[in-house]
Design a protein around this motif. Structure first.
Motif, PDB file in Angstrom:
ATOM      1  N   ILE A   1      18.467  44.616  57.529  1.00 28.69           N
ATOM      2  CA  ILE A   1      18.619  45.874  58.265  1.00 28.69           C
ATOM      3  C   ILE A   1      19.046  46.916  57.245  1.00 28.69           C
ATOM      4  CG2 ILE A   1      20.092  47.132  59.891  1.00 28.69           C
ATOM      5  CD1 ILE A   1      20.105  44.636  61.633  1.00 28.69           C
ATOM      6  N   THR A   2      18.443  48.094  57.321  1.00 27.56           N
ATOM      7  CA  THR A   2      18.826  49.204  56.460  1.00 27.56           C
ATOM      8  C   THR A   2      19.284  50.352  57.332  1.00 27.56           C
ATOM      9  OG1 THR A   2      17.250  48.580  54.733  1.00 27.56           O
ATOM     10  CG2 THR A   2      18.038  50.855  54.718  1.00 27.56           C
ATOM     11  N   TYR A   3      20.462  50.874  57.041  1.00 28.45           N
ATOM     12  CA  TYR A   3      21.006  52.052  57.724  1.00 28.45           C
ATOM     13  C   TYR A   3      21.031  53.186  56.717  1.00 28.45           C
ATOM     14  CZ  TYR A   3      24.126  55.087  60.334  1.00 28.45           C
ATOM     15  OH  TYR A   3      24.664  56.154  60.996  1.00 28.45           O
ATOM     16  N   ILE A   4      20.447  54.324  57.071  1.00 25.07           N
ATOM     17  CA  ILE A   4      20.394  55.464  56.173  1.00 25.07           C
ATOM     18  C   ILE A   4      21.682  56.262  56.323  1.00 25.07           C
ATOM     19  CG2 ILE A   4      19.189  57.601  55.564  1.00 25.07           C
ATOM     20  CD1 ILE A   4      17.351  54.740  57.213  1.00 25.07           C
ATOM     21  N   LEU A   5      22.522  56.235  55.282  1.00 25.63           N
ATOM     22  CA  LEU A   5      23.787  56.966  55.290  1.00 25.63           C
ATOM     23  C   LEU A   5      23.576  58.436  54.982  1.00 25.63           C
ATOM     24  CD1 LEU A   5      25.994  54.385  53.390  1.00 25.63           C
ATOM     25  CD2 LEU A   5      26.203  55.019  55.797  1.00 25.63           C
ATOM     26  N   SER A   6      22.662  58.718  54.047  1.00 23.31           N
ATOM     27  CA  SER A   6      22.368  60.099  53.664  1.00 23.31           C
ATOM     28  C   SER A   6      20.994  60.143  53.019  1.00 23.31           C
ATOM     29  CB  SER A   6      23.435  60.633  52.704  1.00 23.31           C
ATOM     30  OG  SER A   6      23.440  59.896  51.497  1.00 23.31           O
ATOM     31  N   GLY A   7      20.451  61.345  52.905  1.00 26.89           N
ATOM     32  CA  GLY A   7      19.168  61.536  52.248  1.00 26.89           C
ATOM     33  C   GLY A   7      17.995  61.453  53.217  1.00 26.89           C
ATOM     34  N   ARG A   8      16.809  61.419  52.625  1.00 24.95           N
ATOM     35  CA  ARG A   8      15.554  61.369  53.395  1.00 24.95           C
ATOM     36  C   ARG A   8      14.613  60.416  52.674  1.00 24.95           C
ATOM     37  NH1 ARG A   8      11.267  65.410  53.399  1.00 24.95           N
ATOM     38  NH2 ARG A   8      10.077  65.137  55.297  1.00 24.95           N
ATOM     39  N   PHE A   9      14.053  59.459  53.392  1.00 27.15           N
ATOM     40  CA  PHE A   9      13.258  58.393  52.803  1.00 27.15           C
ATOM     41  C   PHE A   9      11.954  58.178  53.576  1.00 27.15           C
ATOM     42  CE2 PHE A   9      17.607  57.625  51.690  1.00 27.15           C
ATOM     43  CZ  PHE A   9      17.570  57.108  50.408  1.00 27.15           C
ATOM     44  N   GLU A  10      10.909  57.854  52.845  1.00 26.65           N
ATOM     45  CA  GLU A  10       9.660  57.419  53.467  1.00 26.65           C
ATOM     46  C   GLU A  10       9.596  55.905  53.315  1.00 26.65           C
ATOM     47  OE1 GLU A  10       5.484  59.332  53.140  1.00 26.65           O
ATOM     48  OE2 GLU A  10       5.568  57.721  51.640  1.00 26.65           O
ATOM     49  N   PHE A  11       9.743  55.201  54.428  1.00 27.11           N
ATOM     50  CA  PHE A  11       9.723  53.737  54.435  1.00 27.11           C
ATOM     51  C   PHE A  11       8.349  53.228  54.817  1.00 27.11           C
ATOM     52  CE2 PHE A  11      14.277  54.143  54.670  1.00 27.11           C
ATOM     53  CZ  PHE A  11      14.748  52.984  54.081  1.00 27.11           C
ATOM     54  N   THR A  12       7.928  52.167  54.151  1.00 31.07           N
ATOM     55  CA  THR A  12       6.745  51.417  54.567  1.00 31.07           C
ATOM     56  C   THR A  12       7.218  50.009  54.882  1.00 31.07           C
ATOM     57  OG1 THR A  12       5.271  52.726  53.194  1.00 31.07           O
ATOM     58  CG2 THR A  12       4.480  50.548  53.887  1.00 31.07           C
ATOM     59  N   ILE A  13       6.894  49.563  56.093  1.00 25.69           N
ATOM     60  CA  ILE A  13       7.222  48.197  56.523  1.00 25.69           C
ATOM     61  C   ILE A  13       5.940  47.636  57.122  1.00 25.69           C
ATOM     62  CG2 ILE A  13       8.653  46.736  57.992  1.00 25.69           C
ATOM     63  CD1 ILE A  13      10.736  49.043  57.999  1.00 25.69           C
ATOM     64  N   GLY A  14       5.427  46.582  56.493  1.00 24.57           N
ATOM     65  CA  GLY A  14       4.146  46.051  56.948  1.00 24.57           C
ATOM     66  C   GLY A  14       3.072  47.107  56.752  1.00 24.57           C
ATOM     67  N   ASP A  15       2.359  47.435  57.831  1.00 20.48           N
ATOM     68  CA  ASP A  15       1.273  48.412  57.720  1.00 20.48           C
ATOM     69  C   ASP A  15       1.626  49.765  58.337  1.00 20.48           C
ATOM     70  OD1 ASP A  15       1.235  47.669  60.371  1.00 20.48           O
ATOM     71  OD2 ASP A  15      -0.849  47.023  60.397  1.00 20.48           O
ATOM     72  N   THR A  16       2.937  50.048  58.488  1.00 16.87           N
ATOM     73  CA  THR A  16       3.346  51.347  59.030  1.00 16.87           C
ATOM     74  C   THR A  16       4.260  52.072  58.044  1.00 16.87           C
ATOM     75  OG1 THR A  16       5.315  50.496  60.166  1.00 16.87           O
ATOM     76  CG2 THR A  16       3.243  50.469  61.405  1.00 16.87           C
ATOM     77  N   THR A  17       4.193  53.387  58.084  1.00 17.15           N
ATOM     78  CA  THR A  17       5.025  54.231  57.228  1.00 17.15           C
ATOM     79  C   THR A  17       5.669  55.296  58.093  1.00 17.15           C
ATOM     80  OG1 THR A  17       3.617  53.836  55.314  1.00 17.15           O
ATOM     81  CG2 THR A  17       5.019  55.785  55.235  1.00 17.15           C
ATOM     82  N   GLN A  18       6.960  55.545  57.845  1.00 16.83           N
ATOM     83  CA  GLN A  18       7.694  56.527  58.641  1.00 16.83           C
ATOM     84  C   GLN A  18       8.772  57.172  57.782  1.00 16.83           C
ATOM     85  OE1 GLN A  18       8.710  54.856  62.400  1.00 16.83           O
ATOM     86  NE2 GLN A  18       9.861  56.615  63.061  1.00 16.83           N
ATOM     87  N   VAL A  19       9.028  58.466  58.026  1.00 16.73           N
ATOM     88  CA  VAL A  19      10.095  59.179  57.330  1.00 16.73           C
ATOM     89  C   VAL A  19      11.371  59.068  58.157  1.00 16.73           C
ATOM     90  CG1 VAL A  19      10.901  61.432  56.508  1.00 16.73           C
ATOM     91  CG2 VAL A  19       8.501  60.757  56.180  1.00 16.73           C
TER      92      VAL A  19
END
Length: 111
Positions: free
Chosen positions: A55-73
């Motif tokens: 599990i990843t919790y975003i504490l600060s910043g802005r990230f583009e994650f790819t997990i499997g075949d999906t990508t989300q900011v």
């Protein structure tokens, strides 16, 4: 050695992984681990997979994650779940800090 219940932040240090990424292992035991990951803007957490749940919790910043075949900011307050063996990675769009939780413990991060 018995179970450690307290982990002082001053007793662990940020390890420079290169490429604008630093990691600090915090609390951990055989079945669970908590890790701070600091990203500079434009740093890339390359696509990879592992047998651990994460599990990843975003504490600060802005990230583009790819997990499997999906990508989300995602931004501060958002979180992700990665099941074992799924390919995943992230690109840091604005410098920030992630809190990663793994089960079982990532022994490869220790020592």
């Amino acid at each position: 050695m018995g179970v450690m219940n307290y982990f002082a932040g001053t007793e662990s240090t940020l390890v420079d992984l290169g490429g604008g990424i630093k990691r600090k292992v915090t609390a951990h035991n055989d079945n669970l681990m908590c890790v701070e990951v600091h990203f500079d803007t434009a740093a890339v957490g390359a696509l990879h997979s592992h047998p651990h749940e994460q599990i990843t919790y975003i504490l600060s910043g802005r990230f583009e994650f790819t997990i499997g075949d999906t990508t989300q900011v995602l931004t501060a307050g958002d979180s992700t779940y990665k099941q074992p063996h799924i390919e995943h990675g992230a690109v840091c769009l604005e410098a920030g800090v992630l809190l990663d939780i793994f089960t079982p413990c990532r022994t490869d991060f220790l020592g």
